[in-house]
Design a protein around this motif. Structure first.
Motif, PDB file in Angstrom:
ATOM      1  N   ASN A  66      -3.024  -2.349   4.478  1.00  0.00           N
ATOM      2  CA  ASN A  66      -2.790  -1.848   3.124  1.00  0.00           C
ATOM      3  C   ASN A  66      -1.997  -0.552   3.063  1.00  0.00           C
ATOM      4  O   ASN A  66      -1.726  -0.056   1.967  1.00  0.00           O
ATOM      5  CB  ASN A  66      -4.141  -1.616   2.422  1.00  0.00           C
ATOM      6  N   ILE A 104      -5.163  -0.744  -9.980  1.00  0.00           N
ATOM      7  CA  ILE A 104      -6.509  -1.268  -9.704  1.00  0.00           C
ATOM      8  C   ILE A 104      -7.295  -1.406 -11.001  1.00  0.00           C
ATOM      9  O   ILE A 104      -7.938  -2.434 -11.256  1.00  0.00           O
ATOM     10  CB  ILE A 104      -7.252  -0.366  -8.698  1.00  0.00           C
ATOM     11  N   ILE A 108      -7.286  -5.402 -11.159  1.00  0.00           N
ATOM     12  CA  ILE A 108      -8.368  -5.851 -10.285  1.00  0.00           C
ATOM     13  C   ILE A 108      -9.655  -5.985 -11.102  1.00  0.00           C
ATOM     14  O   ILE A 108     -10.004  -5.085 -11.871  1.00  0.00           O
ATOM     15  CB  ILE A 108      -8.595  -4.861  -9.123  1.00  0.00           C
ATOM     16  N   PHE A 116     -11.746  -1.613  -3.756  1.00  0.00           N
ATOM     17  CA  PHE A 116     -10.284  -1.486  -3.733  1.00  0.00           C
ATOM     18  C   PHE A 116      -9.856  -0.024  -3.716  1.00  0.00           C
ATOM     19  O   PHE A 116      -8.871   0.335  -3.062  1.00  0.00           O
ATOM     20  CB  PHE A 116      -9.652  -2.240  -4.903  1.00  0.00           C
TER      21      PHE A 116
END
Length: 210
Positions: A66, A104, A108, A116
């Motif tokens: 990531n 996020i 998400i 996350f």
């Protein structure tokens, strides 16, 4: 809102080219870079583990896979630009963090926010996993630059990339990994045939960094 948007963003990473604006014999994208970094880190983590270190493998893989995801927001900014001044580097890091945070929150599912936020934070830190990420990231710069120099790419940017990445690798506090890199891998690199004299340049850097 759903994880769909996050998965679709993987395609964006494939379209972001590293070292933009320079002539290259071979193009590299951010998605491929992240995969290679995870492979390098896995190898050197094995060296460290074999020499008594405790590796948090889950953390290592999350950090490496990531570490450049935020480039979907601002693209690949060349290392000399990022490090032109501490203030600029801090500003760019802040922009990446805020855009990642907003992504996020927006894309998400809420039940996954906490994990996350943890996975997508800056991975280069003082932990052994963070140092392995730093080593692996710089190693990919070495290999990308070497591949260009080997083919005869005379763009000074790749000479600088190769030299700067080597010097930074030598300073990473992972003695076992750095020793293996110097004594084994780097010897294989300089033994390769190359249009540009990488061997002389490498030996000079090694002597200066002793």
């Amino acid at each position: 809102m759903g994880i769909h948007k996050f998965f679709m963003s993987m395609n964006d990473l494939e379209r972001i080219i590293r070292a933009p604006g320079r002539f290259k014999f071979e193009e590299h994208n951010v998605a491929a870079h992240s995969w290679k970094v995870s492979q390098y880190a896995m190898f050197f983590a094995t060296i460290e583990e074999n020499n008594g270190a405790t590796i948090n493998w889950k953390s290592l893989y999350e950090k490496t896979i990531n570490h450049d995801f935020a480039e979907i927001f601002i693209g690949d900014i060349k290392t000399p630009v990022k490090h032109a001044s501490p203030e600029l580097k801090q500003m760019l890091s802040h922009v990446e963090e805020k855009m990642m945070e907003n992504f996020i929150k927006k894309e998400i599912p809420q039940e996954f926010h906490a994990v996350f936020f943890d996975r997508m934070k800056e991975g280069k830190d003082e932990t052994i996993e963070g140092r392995l990420l730093e080593l692996a990231d710089k190693l990919d710069q070495v290999y990308e630059a070497f591949a260009e120099l080997q083919r005869g790419n005379t763009d000074v940017e790749f000479l600088k990339m190769y030299e700067n990445a080597l010097r930074k690798i030598f300073k990473i506090p992972l003695p076992k990994s750095i020793a293996y890199f110097k004594e084994v891998m780097l010897q294989d690199i300089i033994a390769e045939e190359s249009v540009i004299d990488v061997k002389t340049m490498t030996l000079k850097i090694l002597m200066e960094e002793k």
